[in-house]
Enzyme design. Structure first.
Site, PDB file in Angstrom:
ATOM      1  N   PHE A 111     -23.889  50.937  43.234  1.00 60.19           N
ATOM      2  CA  PHE A 111     -23.898  52.473  42.507  1.00 60.19           C
ATOM      3  C   PHE A 111     -22.954  53.331  42.883  1.00 60.19           C
ATOM      4  O   PHE A 111     -22.602  53.418  43.828  1.00 60.19           O
ATOM      5  CB  PHE A 111     -25.375  52.901  42.929  1.00 60.19           C
ATOM      6  N   ASP A 112     -22.455  54.027  41.914  1.00 60.43           N
ATOM      7  CA  ASP A 112     -21.673  55.021  42.136  1.00 60.43           C
ATOM      8  C   ASP A 112     -22.967  56.168  42.608  1.00 60.43           C
ATOM      9  O   ASP A 112     -24.000  56.159  42.251  1.00 60.43           O
ATOM     10  CB  ASP A 112     -21.137  55.651  40.910  1.00 60.43           C
TER      11      ASP A 112
END
Length: 219
Positions: A7-8
């Site tokens: 995930f960003d």
């Protein structure tokens, strides 16, 4: 087969892009009487503090002494706003992380934000329990849109790139995922500005139940 999700953070796990722009706009106004234009700021979304420093220097002739100084100024301003208004968590994200964990997937954060800010945000929002590793763009030679941040995150998970799914909100992040040869889901957050992830295999508008279900179908 997908075995890990990377995930960003900003714009994906927490809705921080409006907050970050507000912080820098107030900082430049208070310190230098400069109005930070959003069109100038926008290219740094999804990249590092160093990239922002270069943008500010090129457009306004303002040069911070070093990244430590920038980080300290930003930390102070951000803490002030969060104390008054709270931390902007993305609605539904905790349930999404829980369901992905229940599928037996390894999870990681790979963000352009400094490592201490990633850890602080994930801890305060009680999300850190879901992640196996945290990776910052400051820890690699070439940050997003280069693939280095995602590749380091995969290495820390003990995963090959083709077994990782990236979830991003920014053009730079999408380019980084493509360069890393990882499949990418675009969380199309309207607060993240005029972004485009052309190589996304799926686009979702938010962390609602339908979006979570669609992502789980990819696993």
């Amino acid at each position: 087969m997908i075995e890990a999700v990377i995930f960003d953070m900003d714009g994906v796990l927490i809705d921080t892009e409006p907050l970050h722009y507000r912080c820098w706009k107030e900082i430049l106004k208070e310190r230098y009487e400069v109005d930070l234009d959003y069109e100038v700021y926008m290219p740094c979304i999804g990249s590092t503090r160093g990239f922002l420093r270069d943008l500010i220097r090129e457009n306004y002739g303002i040069d911070f002494d070093n990244l430590d100084e920038m980080n300290a100024i930003m930390k102070e301003k951000k803490a002030q706003i969060i104390k008054e208004e709270g931390f902007p968590q993305m609605p539904g994200v905790k349930e999404a992380l829980k369901q992905l964990r229940e599928r037996g997937l390894k999870l990681a954060v790979a963000s352009s934000s400094p490592e201490n800010e990633i850890r602080e945000a994930m801890t305060k929002l009680d999300l850190i329990q879901y992640f196996d590793s945290l990776t910052s763009g400051d820890q690699v030679e070439h940050p997003k849109p280069a693939p280095d941040t995602f590749l380091l995150a995969a290495k820390r998970l003990g995963m090959e790139a083709d077994k990782c799914l990236v979830i991003e909100d920014s053009t730079n992040g999408g380019k980084a995922a493509k360069a890393a040869r990882m499949k990418c889901v675009w969380l199309h957050n309207p607060h993240s500005g005029q972004q485009e992830i052309e190589n996304a295999i799926l686009t979702v508008p938010s962390w609602n139940e339908q979006s979570i279900h669609k992502i789980l179908e990819l696993i």
